[in-house]
Design an enzyme around this catalytic site. Structure first.
Site, PDB file in Angstrom:
ATOM      1  N   CYS A   1       0.685  -1.181   0.092  1.00  0.00           N
ATOM      2  CA  CYS A   1       0.078   0.061  -0.071  1.00  0.00           C
ATOM      3  C   CYS A   1       0.900   1.376   0.074  1.00  0.00           C
ATOM      4  CB  CYS A   1      -1.034   0.099   1.172  1.00  0.00           C
ATOM      5  SG  CYS A   1      -2.032  -1.361   1.275  1.00  0.00           S
TER       6      CYS A   1
HETATM    7  C1  UGA Z   1      -1.558   0.370   5.759  1.00  0.00           C
HETATM    8  C2  UGA Z   1      -2.462   1.479   6.542  1.00  0.00           C
HETATM    9  O1  UGA Z   1      -2.090   1.362   7.771  1.00  0.00           O
HETATM   10  C3  UGA Z   1      -3.876   0.926   6.418  1.00  0.00           C
HETATM   11  O2  UGA Z   1      -4.533   1.916   7.139  1.00  0.00           O
HETATM   12  C4  UGA Z   1      -4.364   0.827   5.152  1.00  0.00           C
HETATM   13  O3  UGA Z   1      -5.655   0.516   4.911  1.00  0.00           O
HETATM   14  C5  UGA Z   1      -3.548  -0.045   4.218  1.00  0.00           C
HETATM   15  O4  UGA Z   1      -2.230   0.396   4.306  1.00  0.00           O
HETATM   16  C6  UGA Z   1      -3.935  -0.158   2.928  1.00  0.00           C
HETATM   17  O5  UGA Z   1      -3.893   0.771   2.143  1.00  0.00           O
HETATM   18  O6  UGA Z   1      -4.669  -1.125   2.280  1.00  0.00           O
HETATM   19  P1  UGA Z   1      -0.342  -2.035   5.862  1.00  0.00           P
HETATM   20  O7  UGA Z   1       0.361  -1.708   4.573  1.00  0.00           O
HETATM   21  O8  UGA Z   1      -1.006  -3.200   5.936  1.00  0.00           O
HETATM   22  O9  UGA Z   1      -1.412  -0.897   6.177  1.00  0.00           O
HETATM   23  O10 UGA Z   1       0.733  -1.865   7.177  1.00  0.00           O
HETATM   24  P2  UGA Z   1       1.151  -0.656   8.228  1.00  0.00           P
HETATM   25  O11 UGA Z   1       1.093  -1.248   9.670  1.00  0.00           O
HETATM   26  O12 UGA Z   1       0.599   0.479   7.914  1.00  0.00           O
HETATM   27  O13 UGA Z   1       2.755  -0.623   7.801  1.00  0.00           O
HETATM   28  C7  UGA Z   1       3.250  -0.328   6.619  1.00  0.00           C
HETATM   29  C8  UGA Z   1       4.870  -0.189   6.732  1.00  0.00           C
HETATM   30  O14 UGA Z   1       5.167   0.896   7.658  1.00  0.00           O
HETATM   31  C9  UGA Z   1       5.332  -1.346   7.064  1.00  0.00           C
HETATM   32  O15 UGA Z   1       6.545  -1.754   6.245  1.00  0.00           O
HETATM   33  C10 UGA Z   1       5.901  -0.973   8.595  1.00  0.00           C
HETATM   34  O16 UGA Z   1       6.989  -1.765   9.018  1.00  0.00           O
HETATM   35  C11 UGA Z   1       6.275   0.573   8.325  1.00  0.00           C
HETATM   36  N1  UGA Z   1       6.094   1.277   9.758  1.00  0.00           N
HETATM   37  C12 UGA Z   1       4.948   1.389  10.149  1.00  0.00           C
HETATM   38  C13 UGA Z   1       7.240   1.884  10.021  1.00  0.00           C
HETATM   39  O17 UGA Z   1       8.356   1.641   9.473  1.00  0.00           O
HETATM   40  N2  UGA Z   1       7.119   2.556  11.480  1.00  0.00           N
HETATM   41  C14 UGA Z   1       6.058   2.737  12.081  1.00  0.00           C
HETATM   42  O18 UGA Z   1       5.922   3.437  12.933  1.00  0.00           O
HETATM   43  C15 UGA Z   1       4.871   2.200  11.452  1.00  0.00           C
END
Ligand code: UGA
Length: 434
Positions: free
Chosen positions: A265
Protein backbone atom coordinates in the site's frame (compact mmCIF):
# COMPACT_ATOMS: atom_id res chain seq x y z
CA UNK A 1 -28.37 -7.75 2.43
CA UNK A 2 -27.25 -9.77 -0.60
CA UNK A 3 -23.69 -8.71 -1.30
CA UNK A 4 -21.22 -9.64 -4.04
CA UNK A 5 -17.53 -8.87 -3.59
CA UNK A 6 -15.26 -8.86 -6.65
CA UNK A 7 -11.64 -9.71 -5.84
CA UNK A 8 -10.43 -12.09 -3.16
CA UNK A 9 -7.24 -10.36 -2.05
CA UNK A 10 -6.95 -9.42 1.59
CA UNK A 11 -9.36 -6.49 1.24
CA UNK A 12 -12.07 -8.54 -0.55
CA UNK A 13 -11.76 -11.52 1.75
CA UNK A 14 -11.75 -9.53 4.96
CA UNK A 15 -14.62 -7.33 3.77
CA UNK A 16 -16.64 -10.36 2.64
CA UNK A 17 -16.02 -12.38 5.79
CA UNK A 18 -16.80 -9.43 8.09
CA UNK A 19 -20.03 -8.55 6.28
CA UNK A 20 -21.09 -12.22 6.31
CA UNK A 21 -20.41 -12.30 10.04
CA UNK A 22 -22.89 -9.43 10.44
CA UNK A 23 -25.61 -11.67 8.93
CA UNK A 24 -25.45 -10.61 5.28
CA UNK A 25 -25.50 -13.09 2.39
CA UNK A 26 -22.07 -12.65 0.83
CA UNK A 27 -20.51 -14.14 -2.32
CA UNK A 28 -16.78 -13.60 -2.79
CA UNK A 29 -15.95 -13.60 -6.50
CA UNK A 30 -12.72 -14.11 -8.36
CA UNK A 31 -11.55 -15.37 -11.73
CA UNK A 32 -8.89 -17.54 -10.09
CA UNK A 33 -10.58 -20.89 -9.47
CA UNK A 34 -7.88 -22.15 -7.12
CA UNK A 35 -8.53 -19.30 -4.67
CA UNK A 36 -12.28 -19.89 -4.77
CA UNK A 37 -11.86 -23.63 -4.17
CA UNK A 38 -9.64 -22.91 -1.17
CA UNK A 39 -12.16 -20.44 0.19
CA UNK A 40 -15.07 -22.88 -0.19
CA UNK A 41 -13.11 -25.57 1.59
CA UNK A 42 -12.63 -23.20 4.54
CA UNK A 43 -9.00 -22.36 3.85
CA UNK A 44 -7.81 -18.80 3.58
CA UNK A 45 -5.88 -18.13 0.35
CA UNK A 46 -3.75 -15.62 2.31
CA UNK A 47 -2.15 -15.61 5.76
CA UNK A 48 -4.09 -13.13 7.89
CA UNK A 49 -4.65 -13.72 11.61
CA UNK A 50 -8.28 -14.56 12.42
CA UNK A 51 -9.39 -14.64 8.77
CA UNK A 52 -9.58 -18.40 8.30
CA UNK A 53 -11.79 -18.78 11.38
CA UNK A 54 -14.11 -16.04 10.12
CA UNK A 55 -14.29 -17.60 6.64
CA UNK A 56 -15.09 -21.01 8.15
CA UNK A 57 -17.79 -19.46 10.31
CA UNK A 58 -19.34 -17.79 7.26
CA UNK A 59 -19.29 -21.02 5.25
CA UNK A 60 -20.79 -22.99 8.14
CA UNK A 61 -23.65 -20.52 8.62
CA UNK A 62 -24.09 -20.40 4.80
CA UNK A 63 -23.70 -16.62 4.87
CA UNK A 64 -20.55 -16.85 2.78
CA UNK A 65 -19.58 -18.67 -0.39
CA UNK A 66 -16.97 -18.23 -3.08
CA UNK A 67 -17.63 -18.45 -6.82
CA UNK A 68 -16.09 -17.77 -10.21
CA UNK A 69 -19.56 -17.13 -11.71
CA UNK A 70 -19.10 -13.38 -11.38
CA UNK A 71 -21.91 -12.07 -13.59
CA UNK A 72 -24.53 -14.40 -12.16
CA UNK A 73 -23.80 -13.51 -8.53
CA UNK A 74 -23.47 -9.80 -9.21
CA UNK A 75 -26.93 -9.88 -10.83
CA UNK A 76 -28.42 -11.73 -7.85
CA UNK A 77 -27.02 -9.31 -5.28
CA UNK A 78 -28.21 -5.85 -4.20
CA UNK A 79 -24.77 -4.40 -3.69
CA UNK A 80 -21.41 -5.13 -5.33
CA UNK A 81 -18.06 -4.19 -3.80
CA UNK A 82 -15.11 -3.76 -6.15
CA UNK A 83 -12.03 -4.98 -4.25
CA UNK A 84 -9.59 -5.64 -7.08
CA UNK A 85 -5.94 -4.61 -7.08
CA UNK A 86 -4.74 -1.20 -8.28
CA UNK A 87 -1.00 -1.70 -8.91
CA UNK A 88 1.46 0.96 -10.08
CA UNK A 89 2.79 1.05 -13.63
CA UNK A 90 6.50 1.67 -14.28
CA UNK A 91 6.03 5.45 -13.87
CA UNK A 92 4.19 5.15 -10.55
CA UNK A 93 0.81 5.85 -12.20
CA UNK A 94 -2.12 3.81 -10.97
CA UNK A 95 -2.98 0.89 -13.26
CA UNK A 96 -6.76 0.80 -13.53
CA UNK A 97 -7.06 -2.24 -15.79
CA UNK A 98 -8.59 -4.50 -13.10
CA UNK A 99 -10.99 -1.72 -12.10
CA UNK A 100 -12.05 -1.28 -15.71
CA UNK A 101 -12.57 -4.97 -16.29
CA UNK A 102 -14.51 -5.37 -13.00
CA UNK A 103 -16.81 -2.47 -13.92
CA UNK A 104 -17.36 -3.88 -17.41
CA UNK A 105 -18.27 -7.25 -15.90
CA UNK A 106 -20.70 -5.56 -13.52
CA UNK A 107 -22.21 -3.64 -16.44
CA UNK A 108 -22.74 -6.84 -18.40
CA UNK A 109 -24.23 -8.56 -15.36
CA UNK A 110 -26.75 -5.76 -14.86
CA UNK A 111 -28.02 -5.85 -18.45
CA UNK A 112 -30.88 -8.23 -17.64
CA UNK A 113 -31.59 -6.95 -14.16
CA UNK A 114 -34.73 -4.98 -13.41
CA UNK A 115 -34.13 -3.91 -9.79
CA UNK A 116 -31.91 -1.10 -8.56
CA UNK A 117 -28.28 -1.99 -7.78
CA UNK A 118 -25.47 -0.32 -5.86
CA UNK A 119 -21.81 -0.58 -6.85
CA UNK A 120 -19.22 0.44 -4.28
CA UNK A 121 -15.52 0.91 -5.01
CA UNK A 122 -13.37 -0.27 -2.09
CA UNK A 123 -10.13 -0.54 -4.04
CA UNK A 124 -7.77 2.38 -3.57
CA UNK A 125 -8.26 4.59 -6.62
CA UNK A 126 -7.08 8.11 -7.47
CA UNK A 127 -9.65 10.93 -7.20
CA UNK A 128 -12.34 10.96 -9.90
CA UNK A 129 -11.93 7.27 -10.82
CA UNK A 130 -15.30 6.20 -9.40
CA UNK A 131 -17.16 9.04 -11.12
CA UNK A 132 -15.19 9.17 -14.39
CA UNK A 133 -14.21 5.54 -15.00
CA UNK A 134 -16.33 3.11 -12.98
CA UNK A 135 -19.74 4.74 -13.31
CA UNK A 136 -19.64 5.48 -17.08
CA UNK A 137 -18.28 2.02 -17.80
CA UNK A 138 -21.13 0.33 -15.91
CA UNK A 139 -23.76 2.54 -17.53
CA UNK A 140 -22.34 1.94 -21.00
CA UNK A 141 -22.06 -1.83 -20.66
CA UNK A 142 -25.43 -2.27 -18.92
CA UNK A 143 -27.42 0.22 -20.94
CA UNK A 144 -28.94 1.35 -17.63
CA UNK A 145 -30.43 4.73 -16.84
CA UNK A 146 -28.37 6.65 -14.25
CA UNK A 147 -31.28 6.85 -11.77
CA UNK A 148 -31.36 3.07 -11.21
CA UNK A 149 -27.71 2.77 -10.29
CA UNK A 150 -26.20 3.52 -6.89
CA UNK A 151 -22.52 4.54 -7.00
CA UNK A 152 -20.41 4.61 -3.86
CA UNK A 153 -16.78 4.85 -2.80
CA UNK A 154 -16.02 3.33 0.58
CA UNK A 155 -12.27 3.10 1.22
CA UNK A 156 -10.73 0.51 3.49
CA UNK A 157 -8.31 1.24 6.31
CA UNK A 158 -7.23 -2.33 6.99
CA UNK A 159 -3.71 -3.08 8.09
CA UNK A 160 -2.33 -6.41 6.98
CA UNK A 161 -1.78 -8.54 10.05
CA UNK A 162 -4.68 -6.95 11.92
CA UNK A 163 -7.16 -6.56 9.05
CA UNK A 164 -9.97 -8.55 10.68
CA UNK A 165 -9.84 -6.50 13.87
CA UNK A 166 -9.60 -3.26 11.85
CA UNK A 167 -12.67 -4.27 9.82
CA UNK A 168 -14.68 -5.15 12.91
CA UNK A 169 -13.57 -2.12 14.95
CA UNK A 170 -12.92 0.74 12.54
CA UNK A 171 -11.92 4.26 13.68
CA UNK A 172 -14.24 5.65 11.04
CA UNK A 173 -16.28 4.59 8.02
CA UNK A 174 -16.08 6.87 5.00
CA UNK A 175 -19.26 6.73 2.94
CA UNK A 176 -18.63 8.33 -0.43
CA UNK A 177 -21.82 8.45 -2.45
CA UNK A 178 -22.73 9.88 -5.83
CA UNK A 179 -26.48 9.48 -5.30
CA UNK A 180 -29.24 8.75 -2.83
CA UNK A 181 -29.36 4.99 -3.60
CA UNK A 182 -25.73 4.50 -2.57
CA UNK A 183 -26.09 6.80 0.44
CA UNK A 184 -29.06 4.84 1.81
CA UNK A 185 -27.62 1.42 0.99
CA UNK A 186 -24.27 2.07 2.64
CA UNK A 187 -25.80 3.66 5.73
CA UNK A 188 -28.06 0.64 6.13
CA UNK A 189 -25.18 -1.77 5.63
CA UNK A 190 -23.07 -0.11 8.32
CA UNK A 191 -25.98 0.60 10.68
CA UNK A 192 -24.64 -1.62 13.47
CA UNK A 193 -21.24 0.11 13.64
CA UNK A 194 -20.87 2.71 16.36
CA UNK A 195 -17.92 4.63 14.95
CA UNK A 196 -18.07 7.98 13.15
CA UNK A 197 -19.53 7.67 9.66
CA UNK A 198 -18.38 10.39 7.35
CA UNK A 199 -20.49 11.09 4.29
CA UNK A 200 -18.97 12.80 1.27
CA UNK A 201 -18.81 12.67 -2.51
CA UNK A 202 -16.78 9.79 -4.06
CA UNK A 203 -13.76 11.88 -5.06
CA UNK A 204 -13.42 13.13 -1.47
CA UNK A 205 -13.56 9.55 -0.20
CA UNK A 206 -10.87 8.61 -2.72
CA UNK A 207 -8.59 11.41 -1.54
CA UNK A 208 -9.22 10.65 2.16
CA UNK A 209 -7.78 7.20 1.56
CA UNK A 210 -4.69 8.45 -0.31
CA UNK A 211 -4.12 11.33 2.06
CA UNK A 212 -4.34 9.01 5.08
CA UNK A 213 -1.83 6.51 3.70
CA UNK A 214 0.48 9.22 2.39
CA UNK A 215 0.36 11.08 5.69
CA UNK A 216 1.28 7.93 7.63
CA UNK A 217 4.07 7.18 5.14
CA UNK A 218 5.35 10.76 5.46
CA UNK A 219 5.26 10.41 9.23
CA UNK A 220 7.50 7.33 8.97
CA UNK A 221 9.95 9.04 6.60
CA UNK A 222 10.00 12.07 8.87
CA UNK A 223 10.86 10.01 11.96
CA UNK A 224 13.45 8.06 9.98
CA UNK A 225 15.14 11.31 9.02
CA UNK A 226 15.16 12.49 12.63
CA UNK A 227 16.38 9.04 13.75
CA UNK A 228 19.27 9.30 11.28
CA UNK A 229 20.20 12.63 12.90
CA UNK A 230 19.88 11.01 16.34
CA UNK A 231 22.38 8.37 15.19
CA UNK A 232 25.14 10.89 14.63
CA UNK A 233 24.35 13.07 17.64
CA UNK A 234 24.36 10.31 20.25
CA UNK A 235 20.64 10.58 20.92
CA UNK A 236 18.23 7.70 21.50
CA UNK A 237 15.43 8.36 19.01
CA UNK A 238 13.01 6.15 20.96
CA UNK A 239 13.08 8.76 23.75
CA UNK A 240 12.55 11.49 21.18
CA UNK A 241 9.57 9.58 19.77
CA UNK A 242 8.17 9.18 23.29
CA UNK A 243 8.49 12.89 23.88
CA UNK A 244 6.85 13.70 20.56
CA UNK A 245 4.08 11.14 20.94
CA UNK A 246 2.93 12.62 24.23
CA UNK A 247 1.62 15.57 22.26
CA UNK A 248 -1.92 14.52 21.37
CA UNK A 249 -1.67 16.50 18.13
CA UNK A 250 1.20 14.25 17.02
CA UNK A 251 0.08 10.94 18.65
CA UNK A 252 2.41 8.10 19.59
CA UNK A 253 1.41 5.95 16.61
CA UNK A 254 3.67 5.48 13.58
CA UNK A 255 6.74 6.93 15.22
CA UNK A 256 8.84 3.78 14.89
CA UNK A 257 12.07 4.49 13.05
CA UNK A 258 13.79 1.73 11.10
CA UNK A 259 14.35 0.30 7.66
CA UNK A 260 11.43 2.20 6.16
CA UNK A 261 7.94 1.37 4.98
CA UNK A 262 7.09 -1.43 2.60
CA UNK A 263 4.04 -3.46 1.70
CA UNK A 264 1.45 -3.37 -1.01
CA UNK A 265 0.00 0.00 0.00
CA UNK A 266 2.27 2.81 1.19
CA UNK A 267 4.93 2.77 -1.55
CA UNK A 268 2.34 2.29 -4.30
CA UNK A 269 -0.13 4.82 -2.93
CA UNK A 270 2.40 7.58 -2.32
CA UNK A 271 3.69 7.11 -5.88
CA UNK A 272 0.18 7.04 -7.35
CA UNK A 273 -0.91 10.19 -5.53
CA UNK A 274 2.26 12.03 -6.57
CA UNK A 275 1.77 10.88 -10.18
CA UNK A 276 -1.93 11.83 -10.18
CA UNK A 277 -1.08 15.28 -8.78
CA UNK A 278 1.62 15.76 -11.40
CA UNK A 279 -0.79 14.79 -14.17
CA UNK A 280 -3.02 17.59 -12.88
CA UNK A 281 -0.05 20.01 -12.80
CA UNK A 282 0.41 19.97 -9.02
CA UNK A 283 3.97 19.24 -7.90
CA UNK A 284 4.13 17.30 -4.64
CA UNK A 285 7.42 17.98 -2.89
CA UNK A 286 6.35 16.25 0.32
CA UNK A 287 5.46 12.96 -1.36
CA UNK A 288 8.68 13.01 -3.35
CA UNK A 289 10.74 13.50 -0.19
CA UNK A 290 8.78 10.77 1.59
CA UNK A 291 9.79 8.28 -1.09
CA UNK A 292 13.39 9.51 -1.24
CA UNK A 293 13.93 9.07 2.50
CA UNK A 294 12.33 5.66 2.33
CA UNK A 295 14.63 4.59 -0.50
CA UNK A 296 17.63 5.61 1.57
CA UNK A 297 16.92 3.63 4.75
CA UNK A 298 17.91 0.13 3.49
CA UNK A 299 21.33 1.45 2.38
CA UNK A 300 21.90 2.76 5.90
CA UNK A 301 21.39 -0.78 7.21
CA UNK A 302 23.90 -2.13 4.68
CA UNK A 303 26.37 0.60 5.61
CA UNK A 304 26.04 -0.31 9.29
CA UNK A 305 26.99 -3.90 8.48
CA UNK A 306 29.84 -2.82 6.21
CA UNK A 307 31.32 -0.50 8.84
CA UNK A 308 31.44 -3.34 11.33
CA UNK A 309 32.52 -6.18 9.05
CA UNK A 310 35.14 -4.22 7.11
CA UNK A 311 34.38 -6.00 3.88
CA UNK A 312 31.09 -7.64 2.99
CA UNK A 313 32.56 -10.01 0.39
CA UNK A 314 32.30 -13.68 1.43
CA UNK A 315 30.88 -12.79 4.85
CA UNK A 316 28.01 -14.99 5.95
CA UNK A 317 25.09 -12.68 6.68
CA UNK A 318 21.84 -14.01 8.09
CA UNK A 319 18.72 -11.97 7.33
CA UNK A 320 15.92 -12.45 9.82
CA UNK A 321 12.65 -11.24 8.34
CA UNK A 322 11.45 -11.09 4.75
CA UNK A 323 7.83 -10.03 5.25
CA UNK A 324 7.29 -6.25 5.02
CA UNK A 325 6.06 -6.32 8.61
CA UNK A 326 5.24 -8.99 11.23
CA UNK A 327 2.12 -11.20 11.18
CA UNK A 328 1.89 -11.37 7.43
CA UNK A 329 3.38 -13.50 4.66
CA UNK A 330 3.36 -10.49 2.32
CA UNK A 331 6.81 -9.62 1.01
CA UNK A 332 5.77 -6.96 -1.49
CA UNK A 333 8.10 -3.92 -1.42
CA UNK A 334 9.76 -5.43 1.62
CA UNK A 335 12.86 -3.52 2.70
CA UNK A 336 14.63 -6.88 3.08
CA UNK A 337 14.63 -7.35 -0.67
CA UNK A 338 16.62 -4.14 -1.15
CA UNK A 339 19.05 -4.91 1.68
CA UNK A 340 19.60 -8.46 0.39
CA UNK A 341 20.12 -7.28 -3.21
CA UNK A 342 22.73 -4.71 -2.07
CA UNK A 343 24.53 -7.25 0.10
CA UNK A 344 24.60 -9.83 -2.70
CA UNK A 345 26.03 -7.20 -5.02
CA UNK A 346 28.81 -6.64 -2.51
CA UNK A 347 29.56 -10.37 -2.51
CA UNK A 348 27.90 -11.45 0.75
CA UNK A 349 26.98 -15.05 1.41
CA UNK A 350 23.31 -14.56 2.31
CA UNK A 351 20.96 -16.87 4.15
CA UNK A 352 17.48 -15.81 5.24
CA UNK A 353 14.59 -16.85 7.42
CA UNK A 354 11.03 -15.65 7.94
CA UNK A 355 8.27 -17.42 9.88
CA UNK A 356 5.69 -16.90 7.10
CA UNK A 357 7.20 -15.04 4.16
CA UNK A 358 9.76 -17.47 2.70
CA UNK A 359 7.51 -19.07 0.08
CA UNK A 360 6.44 -15.69 -1.30
CA UNK A 361 9.96 -14.28 -1.20
CA UNK A 362 11.25 -17.21 -3.27
CA UNK A 363 9.04 -16.00 -6.10
CA UNK A 364 10.85 -12.66 -6.27
CA UNK A 365 14.42 -13.57 -5.34
CA UNK A 366 15.99 -17.01 -5.20
CA UNK A 367 18.32 -17.02 -2.17
CA UNK A 368 19.30 -19.68 0.38
CA UNK A 369 16.79 -19.93 3.21
CA UNK A 370 16.83 -21.86 6.46
CA UNK A 371 13.81 -23.50 8.10
CA UNK A 372 14.53 -21.78 11.43
CA UNK A 373 16.21 -18.64 12.75
CA UNK A 374 18.65 -20.90 14.65
CA UNK A 375 19.78 -22.61 11.45
CA UNK A 376 19.97 -19.35 9.49
CA UNK A 377 22.21 -17.68 12.06
CA UNK A 378 24.48 -20.68 12.64
CA UNK A 379 28.13 -19.65 11.97
CA UNK A 380 27.00 -16.25 10.64
CA UNK A 381 29.43 -13.34 10.72
CA UNK A 382 26.56 -10.91 10.98
CA UNK A 383 22.83 -11.09 11.70
CA UNK A 384 20.42 -8.44 10.38
CA UNK A 385 16.88 -8.24 11.75
CA UNK A 386 14.57 -6.83 9.08
CA UNK A 387 11.11 -7.69 10.46
CA UNK A 388 10.16 -7.39 14.12
CA UNK A 389 8.48 -10.81 14.51
CA UNK A 390 7.95 -11.81 18.17
CA UNK A 391 10.08 -14.86 17.46
CA UNK A 392 13.07 -12.60 16.82
CA UNK A 393 12.30 -10.26 19.71
CA UNK A 394 12.47 -13.30 21.98
CA UNK A 395 15.69 -14.75 20.57
CA UNK A 396 18.02 -16.31 23.14
CA UNK A 397 20.83 -13.82 22.55
CA UNK A 398 23.49 -15.78 24.45
CA UNK A 399 22.81 -18.89 22.42
CA UNK A 400 22.70 -16.85 19.22
CA UNK A 401 26.14 -15.35 19.88
CA UNK A 402 27.61 -18.73 20.84
CA UNK A 403 26.52 -20.28 17.54
CA UNK A 404 27.63 -17.35 15.38
CA UNK A 405 31.02 -16.89 13.84
CA UNK A 406 31.11 -13.15 14.49
CA UNK A 407 29.28 -10.79 16.82
CA UNK A 408 27.73 -8.17 14.54
CA UNK A 409 24.03 -7.71 15.10
CA UNK A 410 22.18 -5.07 13.05
CA UNK A 411 18.63 -4.38 14.12
CA UNK A 412 16.72 -2.80 11.24
CA UNK A 413 13.52 -2.54 13.26
CA UNK A 414 14.70 -1.79 16.76
CA UNK A 415 13.25 -5.14 17.82
CA UNK A 416 15.78 -5.92 20.56
CA UNK A 417 16.88 -4.39 23.83
CA UNK A 418 20.15 -2.65 22.96
CA UNK A 419 21.59 -2.88 26.49
CA UNK A 420 20.89 -6.59 26.67
CA UNK A 421 22.45 -7.23 23.26
CA UNK A 422 25.59 -5.28 24.16
CA UNK A 423 25.87 -6.94 27.57
CA UNK A 424 25.78 -10.37 25.91
CA UNK A 425 28.74 -9.25 23.77
CA UNK A 426 27.20 -8.21 20.48
CA UNK A 427 28.50 -5.39 18.34
CA UNK A 428 24.93 -4.10 18.13
CA UNK A 429 23.74 -1.29 15.88
CA UNK A 430 20.27 -0.02 15.14
CA UNK A 431 18.67 3.03 13.55
CA UNK A 432 18.18 5.92 15.93
CA UNK A 433 20.32 4.88 18.86
CA UNK A 434 23.14 7.35 18.87
C1 UGA B 1 -1.53 0.45 5.54
C2 UGA B 1 -2.38 1.38 6.42
O1 UGA B 1 -1.85 1.40 7.75
C3 UGA B 1 -3.84 0.92 6.44
O2 UGA B 1 -4.63 1.84 7.17
C4 UGA B 1 -4.34 0.85 4.98
O3 UGA B 1 -5.69 0.42 4.92
C5 UGA B 1 -3.47 -0.10 4.20
O4 UGA B 1 -2.11 0.37 4.23
C6 UGA B 1 -3.99 -0.16 2.79
O5 UGA B 1 -3.94 0.85 2.10
O6 UGA B 1 -4.59 -1.16 2.42
P1 UGA B 1 -0.30 -1.89 5.91
O7 UGA B 1 0.44 -1.56 4.66
O8 UGA B 1 -0.91 -3.21 6.03
O9 UGA B 1 -1.48 -0.83 6.15
O10 UGA B 1 0.72 -1.79 7.11
P2 UGA B 1 1.18 -0.69 8.18
O11 UGA B 1 1.03 -1.28 9.52
O12 UGA B 1 0.58 0.60 7.94
O13 UGA B 1 2.76 -0.64 7.88
C7 UGA B 1 3.28 -0.22 6.63
C8 UGA B 1 4.78 -0.16 6.66
O14 UGA B 1 5.23 0.89 7.50
C9 UGA B 1 5.46 -1.44 7.21
O15 UGA B 1 6.57 -1.75 6.41
C10 UGA B 1 5.90 -1.04 8.61
O16 UGA B 1 7.02 -1.77 9.04
C11 UGA B 1 6.21 0.43 8.43
N1 UGA B 1 6.10 1.21 9.67
C12 UGA B 1 4.90 1.36 10.29
C13 UGA B 1 7.23 1.83 10.18
O17 UGA B 1 8.35 1.73 9.62
N2 UGA B 1 7.11 2.60 11.32
C14 UGA B 1 5.94 2.76 11.96
O18 UGA B 1 5.92 3.47 12.99
C15 UGA B 1 4.79 2.11 11.44
Amino acid sequence: MRISVIGTGYVGLVTGATLADLGNQVVCLDIIEEKINMLNSGKSPIFEPGLEELLQKGIKTKNLIGSTEIEQYVRNSEITFICVGTPSDENGNIDLSYIKSASSTIGRALRDKNEKHTVVVKSTVVPLTTENVVMPNILKKSGWKRENLGIGMNPEFLREGSAVDDAQNPDRIVIGHADEIARRTLNKLYESYNCVKLECIPRTAELIKYASNSFLASKISFVNEIANMSNVWGIDFQEVAEGMGLDSRISAEFLRAGAGFGGSCFPKDVKALAAAAKNSNVESLMLKATLEVNDLQPSIIVKMAEERLGVIKDKKIAILGLAFKPNTDDVRESRSEIVIAELIQKGADIIAHDPEGMANFKKILEIPMAPSAELATDKADCVIIMTEWDEYKNLDLELLLKKMNGNVLIDGRRALDANKAEKVGFDYKTIGLG
